[in-house]
Design an enzyme around this catalytic site. Structure first.
Site, mmCIF file in Angstrom:
data_model
loop_
_atom_site.group_PDB
_atom_site.id
_atom_site.type_symbol
_atom_site.label_atom_id
_atom_site.label_comp_id
_atom_site.label_asym_id
_atom_site.label_seq_id
_atom_site.Cartn_x
_atom_site.Cartn_y
_atom_site.Cartn_z
ATOM 1 N N CYS A 171 -3.057 3.429 8.227
ATOM 2 C CA CYS A 171 -3.017 2.182 7.596
ATOM 3 C C CYS A 171 -4.179 0.893 7.799
ATOM 4 C CB CYS A 171 -1.502 1.544 7.746
ATOM 5 S SG CYS A 171 -0.727 1.373 9.039
ATOM 6 N N HIS A 222 -0.454 -5.019 7.425
ATOM 7 C CA HIS A 222 -1.575 -5.773 8.436
ATOM 8 C C HIS A 222 -2.848 -6.626 8.333
ATOM 9 C CE1 HIS A 222 0.164 -2.469 10.058
ATOM 10 N NE2 HIS A 222 -0.391 -1.395 9.990
#
Length: 380
Positions: free
Chosen positions: A160, A285
């Site tokens: 990710c 993120h």
């Protein structure tokens, strides 16, 4: 759609071209799995049967994803229909053309080759096969062609953190030629699973309405047993660590950014340095990126490239306070890019700030996009 094991596992292209490909989702009840089911309902209806499978029980699965034994027999909604969750067995892949895996590494390592042997193309979201030279590591906006060559019948989905930046970097690399990458990640707690989210929420409750954060160690002492999977408090704090310890003090997350970026971009000698930091954000993120290129760059040129790149949105007007933040990006699919600057001391380097939802493009969406690329082959 809910009939178990319809069809046969012939694997013949002609058979598949006559119908929509059948899909299995392994780990459908996990955090990413639930997002994936929503994405399957939102995107084009290219699938025949969608079969939902629960992973086998293990101590890791029970602690981080709930007990999958309890998932068997549950009914989940996919494309407006209820589908029963079935146990993960070899027979469960009968008639399946593509199998998407969102399970821990050890489960993928065991079961992905079984699914491939039954004739399914596996799209795996774990780290089990990412660096296998016989398994392509694919981001469809960057290297969709790589998905066509899969000697083991498996296509890997990147981590990710890598996915949160690589779509933007791939577009810039195609124009300028990337030569060096220095990044710092600011990673959401959902990257550590449900335990990470629960830990942050418990910590926030513990510090809310207090004067904590004004004396050394006061936050840590107040946390008690709520640290969860983190080595230090995340609430009122940042933790310069994500992943497991590797050689010379590097973390596994930092090495994933290095190794995966090299493989996706086809740059085995790319210089990459990463520092991964956990921050008090639930989902999405962010990364600061220093990217050096073979050719001279301009901010205007970078804006033009990024604005026209699929899967990227430019949000970059600091004068009016416009730049991406996790709180604004969460729940969306693109990579968001802001704070684009040319390095003060290097006309071939750019500084960027990027954000990407780690459960969507960072996991579920990219998995679905890879599966769609493979499905398009089958229906030619």
């Amino acid at each position: 759609m809910t009939t178990p094991f319809s069809g046969t596992a012939t694997g013949r292209v002609g058979d598949r071209a006559a119908r929509k490909p059948h899909l299995a989702v392994v780990g459908a009840t996990g955090a990413v799995g639930s997002v994936l089911l929503g994405i399957l309902s939102e995107r084009a209806d290219i699938w025949g049967e969608i079969r939902l499978l629960a992973s086998p029980p293990s101590s890791q699965l029970r602690s981080s994803r709930g007990d999958p034994h309890r998932s068997v027999g549950r009914k989940l909604t996919v494309r407006g229909e209820e589908v029963e969750v079935l146990a993960l067995t070899e027979e469960a892949f009968d008639g399946i053309d593509i199998a998407m895996f969102d399970v821990p590494d050890e489960v993928s390592a065991q079961w992905a080759p079984i699914a491939a042997a039954k004739g399914a193309v596996v799209v795996d979201n774990s780290a089990a096969f990412r660096m296998d030279p016989d398994v392509p590591l694919v981001v469809p906006e960057v290297n969709a062609h790589a998905a066509r060559v899969r000697p083991r019948g498996i296509v890997a989905n990147p981590n990710c953190t890598t996915l949160s930046m690589i779509v933007a970097l791939g577009a810039l690399h195609a124009e300028y030629g990337l030569s060096e990458l220095i990044v710092s990640s600011y990673q959401a707690v959902s990257g550590a699973g449900k335990d990470g989210v629960d830990a942050l929420r418990s910590q926030l409750a513990a510090v809310s309405g207090t004067e904590l954060g004004t004396a050394p160690g006061d936050v840590r002492r107040a946390m008690g047993d709520t640290l969860g999977p983190f080595p230090a408090p995340v609430a009122l704090n940042v933790v310069p660590w994500a992943g497991s310890l590797q050689e010379d003090g590097w973390s596994s997350e930092e090495l994933k950014v290095r190794n995966e970026s090299r493989k996706i971009l086809g740059l085995p000698d790319l210089r990459v340095s990463a520092t991964c930091v956990r921050v008090p954000v639930i989902t999405t993120h962010s990364l600061t990126v220093h990217a050096r290129f073979e050719n001279e760059v301009t901010v205007a040129g970078a804006h033009e490239i990024l604005a026209s790149a699929p899967g990227v949105i430019v949000c970059d007007d600091p004068e009016t306070g416009e730049f991406p933040t996790p709180a604004d990006v969460v729940g969306t699919d693109p990579t968001w890019v802001g704070r684009v600057r040319r390095a003060l001391d290097d006309p071939r380097a750019l500084e960027l700030f990027v954000c990407g939802d780690n459960l969507r493009k960072g996991a579920a969406l990219n998995t679905a996009q890879i599966a769609e690329v493979v499905a398009a082959e089958m229906t030619l």
